[in-house]
Structures are given as structure tokens and as C-alpha cells.
Write a protein that holds these residues in place. Structure first.
Motif, PDB file in Angstrom:
ATOM      1  N   LEU A 144       0.862  -1.188   0.000  1.00  0.00           N
ATOM      2  CA  LEU A 144       0.000   0.000   0.000  1.00  0.00           C
ATOM      3  C   LEU A 144       0.895   1.234   0.000  1.00  0.00           C
ATOM      4  N   VAL A 145       0.517   2.223  -0.790  1.00  0.00           N
ATOM      5  CA  VAL A 145       1.346   3.430  -0.871  1.00  0.00           C
ATOM      6  C   VAL A 145       0.487   4.647  -0.551  1.00  0.00           C
ATOM      7  N   THR A 146       1.011   5.515   0.279  1.00  0.00           N
ATOM      8  CA  THR A 146       0.320   6.775   0.550  1.00  0.00           C
ATOM      9  C   THR A 146       1.264   7.924   0.175  1.00  0.00           C
ATOM     10  N   ALA A 147       0.672   9.087  -0.050  1.00  0.00           N
ATOM     11  CA  ALA A 147       1.472  10.286  -0.302  1.00  0.00           C
ATOM     12  C   ALA A 147       0.873  11.403   0.532  1.00  0.00           C
ATOM     13  N   VAL A 148       1.716  12.376   0.880  1.00  0.00           N
ATOM     14  CA  VAL A 148       1.253  13.410   1.811  1.00  0.00           C
ATOM     15  C   VAL A 148       0.430  14.510   1.134  1.00  0.00           C
ATOM     16  N   SER A 149       0.300  14.448  -0.196  1.00  0.00           N
ATOM     17  CA  SER A 149      -0.640  15.360  -0.863  1.00  0.00           C
ATOM     18  C   SER A 149      -1.083  14.728  -2.177  1.00  0.00           C
ATOM     19  N   THR A 150      -2.185  15.225  -2.682  1.00  0.00           N
ATOM     20  CA  THR A 150      -2.703  14.704  -3.942  1.00  0.00           C
ATOM     21  C   THR A 150      -1.795  15.132  -5.087  1.00  0.00           C
ATOM     22  N   ASP A 151      -1.208  16.325  -4.935  1.00  0.00           N
ATOM     23  CA  ASP A 151      -0.276  16.772  -5.975  1.00  0.00           C
ATOM     24  C   ASP A 151       0.923  15.830  -6.073  1.00  0.00           C
ATOM     25  N   LEU A 152       1.371  15.307  -4.938  1.00  0.00           N
ATOM     26  CA  LEU A 152       2.512  14.386  -4.963  1.00  0.00           C
ATOM     27  C   LEU A 152       2.134  13.083  -5.678  1.00  0.00           C
ATOM     28  N   ILE A 153       0.890  12.667  -5.546  1.00  0.00           N
ATOM     29  CA  ILE A 153       0.442  11.468  -6.282  1.00  0.00           C
ATOM     30  C   ILE A 153       0.513  11.745  -7.787  1.00  0.00           C
ATOM     31  N   ARG A 154      -0.008  12.917  -8.153  1.00  0.00           N
ATOM     32  CA  ARG A 154      -0.002  13.278  -9.584  1.00  0.00           C
ATOM     33  C   ARG A 154       1.432  13.283 -10.119  1.00  0.00           C
ATOM     34  N   GLN A 155       2.340  13.905  -9.352  1.00  0.00           N
ATOM     35  CA  GLN A 155       3.743  13.982  -9.809  1.00  0.00           C
ATOM     36  C   GLN A 155       4.383  12.596  -9.879  1.00  0.00           C
ATOM     37  N   THR A 156       4.072  11.760  -8.880  1.00  0.00           N
ATOM     38  CA  THR A 156       4.660  10.418  -8.842  1.00  0.00           C
ATOM     39  C   THR A 156       4.214   9.632 -10.064  1.00  0.00           C
ATOM     40  N   GLN A 157       2.904   9.682 -10.321  1.00  0.00           N
ATOM     41  CA  GLN A 157       2.400   8.884 -11.437  1.00  0.00           C
ATOM     42  C   GLN A 157       2.940   9.389 -12.762  1.00  0.00           C
ATOM     43  N   SER A 158       3.054  10.723 -12.902  1.00  0.00           N
ATOM     44  CA  SER A 158       3.517  11.209 -14.204  1.00  0.00           C
ATOM     45  C   SER A 158       5.041  11.049 -14.349  1.00  0.00           C
ATOM     46  N   LEU A 159       5.793  11.269 -13.291  1.00  0.00           N
ATOM     47  CA  LEU A 159       7.261  11.145 -13.402  1.00  0.00           C
ATOM     48  C   LEU A 159       7.720   9.706 -13.567  1.00  0.00           C
ATOM     49  N   LEU A 160       7.039   8.798 -12.852  1.00  0.00           N
ATOM     50  CA  LEU A 160       7.504   7.411 -12.864  1.00  0.00           C
ATOM     51  C   LEU A 160       6.739   6.543 -13.847  1.00  0.00           C
ATOM     52  N   GLY A 161       5.641   7.081 -14.359  1.00  0.00           N
ATOM     53  CA  GLY A 161       4.836   6.303 -15.298  1.00  0.00           C
ATOM     54  C   GLY A 161       4.271   5.045 -14.644  1.00  0.00           C
ATOM     55  N   THR A 162       3.810   5.186 -13.404  1.00  0.00           N
ATOM     56  CA  THR A 162       3.226   4.027 -12.733  1.00  0.00           C
ATOM     57  C   THR A 162       1.724   4.249 -12.550  1.00  0.00           C
ATOM     58  N   ASP A 163       0.957   3.155 -12.640  1.00  0.00           N
ATOM     59  CA  ASP A 163      -0.472   3.317 -12.372  1.00  0.00           C
ATOM     60  C   ASP A 163      -0.833   2.706 -11.014  1.00  0.00           C
ATOM     61  N   LYS A 164       0.183   2.487 -10.180  1.00  0.00           N
ATOM     62  CA  LYS A 164      -0.049   1.981  -8.832  1.00  0.00           C
ATOM     63  C   LYS A 164      -0.998   2.939  -8.088  1.00  0.00           C
ATOM     64  N   ALA A 165      -2.003   2.373  -7.421  1.00  0.00           N
ATOM     65  CA  ALA A 165      -2.924   3.227  -6.654  1.00  0.00           C
ATOM     66  C   ALA A 165      -2.176   3.817  -5.465  1.00  0.00           C
ATOM     67  N   ILE A 166      -2.304   5.116  -5.293  1.00  0.00           N
ATOM     68  CA  ILE A 166      -1.642   5.793  -4.163  1.00  0.00           C
ATOM     69  C   ILE A 166      -2.727   6.604  -3.446  1.00  0.00           C
ATOM     70  N   ARG A 167      -2.780   6.513  -2.131  1.00  0.00           N
ATOM     71  CA  ARG A 167      -3.814   7.241  -1.372  1.00  0.00           C
ATOM     72  C   ARG A 167      -3.205   8.486  -0.727  1.00  0.00           C
ATOM     73  N   THR A 168      -3.988   9.545  -0.702  1.00  0.00           N
ATOM     74  CA  THR A 168      -3.532  10.742   0.011  1.00  0.00           C
ATOM     75  C   THR A 168      -3.845  10.587   1.490  1.00  0.00           C
ATOM     76  N   VAL A 169      -2.824  10.726   2.308  1.00  0.00           N
ATOM     77  CA  VAL A 169      -3.046  10.876   3.752  1.00  0.00           C
ATOM     78  C   VAL A 169      -2.228  12.105   4.152  1.00  0.00           C
ATOM     79  N   TYR A 170      -2.937  13.155   4.539  1.00  0.00           N
ATOM     80  CA  TYR A 170      -2.243  14.407   4.860  1.00  0.00           C
ATOM     81  C   TYR A 170      -1.441  14.281   6.145  1.00  0.00           C
ATOM     82  N   ASN A 171      -0.511  15.204   6.301  1.00  0.00           N
ATOM     83  CA  ASN A 171       0.285  15.254   7.527  1.00  0.00           C
ATOM     84  C   ASN A 171      -0.514  15.878   8.665  1.00  0.00           C
TER      85      ASN A 171
END
Ligand code: GMT
Length: 373
Positions: A144-171
Motif C-alpha cells: 500500500l502506498v500513501t502520499a502526503v498530498s494529492t499533488d505528490l500522487i499526480r507527480q509520482t504517477q507522471s514522473l515514474l509512469g506508474t499506475d499503482k494506486a496511491i492514497r492521500t493521507v495528509y500530515n
């Protein structure tokens, strides 16, 4: 649950969040095992349900570089087996998620890996072609992967070209530490006269924090009203800033270095500035808001997910220094608007980034990942 946590233990937002999460989970009755290179700052290893497993890297003459990532994986595997961990929650994909994957493989694959992305592993290392595949691997092999913002999910998916589901969990921050503190003489110790305004900036003074922009905005504000600037923290850009302040003879800039009592300094501030060029979340924004300080940030990364422009603070385009200074001045000259922002900043932290809510989100995700095969 029996939960392992690995993070960078030194002062830094990701280490703080991982430590606070571990402490909160332990208070809820979970057994929490920190597997780190040193005791995380703020961790009380004597607290109930908290355990610390030190990763010690031995140096052998055959190795040009001590193999930290492998030593970490061995230690993780050891703790997984000895303590029968259910979850291994790692903060940062590189190297922690990759070491966790190795440890999982070494121990029969029962433990579940949860990886939280904090930013630098994606926004900086993600651009380095020699790391891209490795980061993607760490992320995709996590359960399971989480990111601290939705923008970070967007950047991760576009930079790495992964379609892995990532959930936002804020700090979140611990509101027991961050709240408006009474001034016990701090303003006076800095020579701040009644009525003079105080701007502040807290960071690790890396280039991405654009502290020069903070100073330039401050200079513009100073032209409109008597003001002071508190620069809190330390890092590679601090000498550059010190020189800038000295060369240009900028008055009323107080360079404090790293401080433990940041909440006291924030509490005497009228506005906190974070003008970064990259920022996946900006934990320091929450710290200031909890102290009742309106925040001013750039429209970058996750910052707009934290600041509601015009309500709990202000947002301006990166590098728009005149506009930023004018916006700050207009709020500081309007006591009613400033007070409304202070109230809204405190409300936002309490309602939208509440520690108990965020810890519950992680707890639910752990339960979910334990029930999926
Ligand atoms: O900002 C840093 O340089 C430190 C870094 C860290 O590892 O603590 O901060 C990142 O993680 C924090 C906690 O999630 C976030 O609040 C920061 O925004 C993020 N920094 C960057 O994205 C540059």
C-alpha cells in the motif's frame, strides 16, 4: 497490531510525522517498533509500546561505501521475525521501500509493506534516470502506498509512469506542542518594539526553499511598515543568506539557527512565509497555523492543499515577489482581516488536519492491507 516504522530519524518533516504517528499508534495500544539509524528526534524510547531497533552499519575495508540499505534490510528482516510484525511502514521509497521489500522476501512474505511518499524521493530523485526504475520498483512492490498530498500522487504517477494506486493521507502535527504561546519576553529579546510586525520562515535552508525570495519579500514589506524577519533553521543556503543580509545591510533580520522551541517563535509572528519551488506538503505551515499564524506560500506542489487562499493564508505564484509583498502588507495593515485569518488558520488545522483523524486513517489502511491477499 505490531507495526514497524522506518524513517530518516534526523530533524525533518518526514521524520517528525513518522515519529508522531508511531507515538500515537503506541498510545492506542499498538506495539510500535522503530527501525532506524538513531533514535528519532522526539521519540521517548521508554514510553509504553515503543521499541527501538538501531541499524548499525559496520565499515569493512572491502567496501568502498558501507552498505546501509542492506544492513537496514537485514535489521528489518530480523525485527519482522523476532517481533512477528504485521506491518512495516516505511517513509520514503528510496531506499526504505526497497530495503523493506528485500526484508519481506527474506522472511516469507507475510508482513505487509506500507510506503509513505514525502516528496524529495519523487520530486528530486524521480528526475534522476539512474533512480527512476528503482523508485518505481519500491513503490510497486509495496502493498500500500500513501502520499502526503494529492499533488505528490499526480507527480509520482507522471514522473515514474506508474499506475499503482496511491492514497492521500495528509500530515498532522501534535497540537499539544503547537498552540499560541504567550510571549514571555521573546519580542523584547529581539528588539521588536510594540506595533512592529514579525515575519518568519522555518526550513532546512535547502535551495528549493528559496529563502532569498523570503528576504526579498521582507525588504519590500519593510518599505511599507516597520517589520522584523525571523529566519529559523539551518542548512546549506544559510551562509548565502547571511552574506546577503550583511552585504545589503538589511536591518531587523534575526537568524536564529535550529531551535527546539519553534512554537514560541511562531507565536510571536504575524505571518509565516514558505516560498518554495518544490514542496509536497509543508509541515511547517501546519505548525504555524496551529499557533494562530496566517501563512503565505507559493502555488507549488501540495501547498495549495494546505492553505486556503484568502482564508487561512495567502498563495502567490512562485517568484512573484512584488505581488507577494503587497498581499502580505494589505493583510498586516488590516487588523480585522488578519484576526479572521488567524482564527481560520487554527480552525483549519483542528478540523482538516486533526491528529486523531489522520492516525485513524492510517489505522484503517493497515487493517485494509492486512485483509487483502
Ligand atoms: O523539506 C524538506 O527538505 C524535508 C523533507 C523531509 O524529508 O522531511 O520534507 C518533505 O516531507 C515533509 C513531510 O511530509 C513535507 O512537509 C515537505 O513538504 C517535504 N519537502 C519537500 O517536498 C521539499
Amino acid at each position: 497490531m505490531k507495526i514497524g516504522i522506518t524513517c530518516y530519524p534526523t530533524v525533518g518533516g518526514s521524520g517528525v510525522v513518522a515519529t508522531e504517528l508511531g507515538r500515537a499508534l503506541a498510545q492506542r495500544g499498538h506495539e510500535v517498533h522503530f527501525i532506524t539509524s538513531s533514535i528519532p528526534y522526539r521519540l521517548d524510547v521508554n514510553a509504553e509500546n515503543i521499541f527501538f531497533h538501531e541499524v548499525t552499519v559496520n565499515s569493512y575495508s572491502v567496501f568502498q561505501y558501507p552498505p546501509y540499505d542492506l544492513t537496514l534490510a537485514s535489521k528489518m528482516a530480523d525485527v519482522i521475525k523476532q517481533e512477528n510484525l504485521d506491518i512495516l511502514h516505511v517513509h520514503y521509497a528510496i531506499p526504505h521501500a526497497v530495503s523493506a521489500y528485500l526484508a519481506k522476501e527474506m522472511t516469507g512474505g507475510r508482513v505487509r509493506i506500507v510506503t509513505t511518499l514525502h516528496g524529495t524521493d519523487i520530486t528530486v530523485l524521480g528526475h534522476d534516470p539512474s533512480f527512476t526504475d528503482m523508485i518505481r520498483f519500491g513503490i510497486e512492490r509495496s502493498d500500500l502506498v500513501t502520499a502526503v498530498s494529492t499533488d505528490l500522487i499526480r507527480q509520482t504517477q507522471s514522473l515514474l509512469g506508474t499506475d499503482k494506486a496511491i492514497r492521500t493521507v495528509y500530515n498532522f502535527i501534535d497540537e499539544a506542542d503547537y498552540y499560541p504561546k504567550p510571549d514571555t519576553g521573546l519580542r523584547e529579546s529581539f528588539g521588536i518594539k510594540p506595533g512592529e510586525k514579525v515575519l518568519s520562515h522555518v526550513s532546512n535552508f535547502r535551495k528549493v526553499k528559496r529563502v532569498e525570495d523570503v528576504v526579498r519579500v521582507f525588504q519590500r514589506v519593510q518599505k511599507e511598515m516597520p517589520a522584523h524577519l525571523l529566519l529559523i533553521g539551518d542548512g546549506p543556503e544559510l551562509p548565502v543568506i547571511r552574506e546577503m543580509v550583511q552585504k545589503q545591510n538589511i536591518q531587523h533580520v534575526h537568524i536564529t539557527g535550529t531551535q527546539r522551541q519553534v512554537a514560541d517563535l511562531l507565536s510571536i509572528s504575524d505571518m509565516k512565509l514558505l516560498l518554495s519551488s518544490k514542496e509536497s506538503f509543508g509541515l511547517v505551515l501546519l505548525e504555524a497555523m496551529a499557533c494562530g499564524v496566517p501563512v503565505c506560500g507559493t502555488d507549488v506542489g501540495g501547498i495549495p492543499e494546505v492553505i486556503e487562499d484568502g482564508r487561512s493564508g495567502l498563495i502567490f505564484p512562485l517568484g512573484a515577489l512584488d505581488e507577494t509583498a503587497a498581499g502580505i502588507v494589505s493583510v498586516l495593515k488590516d487588523p480585522k482581516r488578519h484576526e479572521a485569518m488567524r482564527i481560520e488558520a487554527k480552525r483549519r488545522v483542528k478540523e482538516d488536519f486533526h491528529k486523531e483523524d489522520i492516525v485513524s486513517q492510517y489505522e484503517r489502511l493497515y487493517k485494509e492491507v492486512l485483509t487483502t491477499v
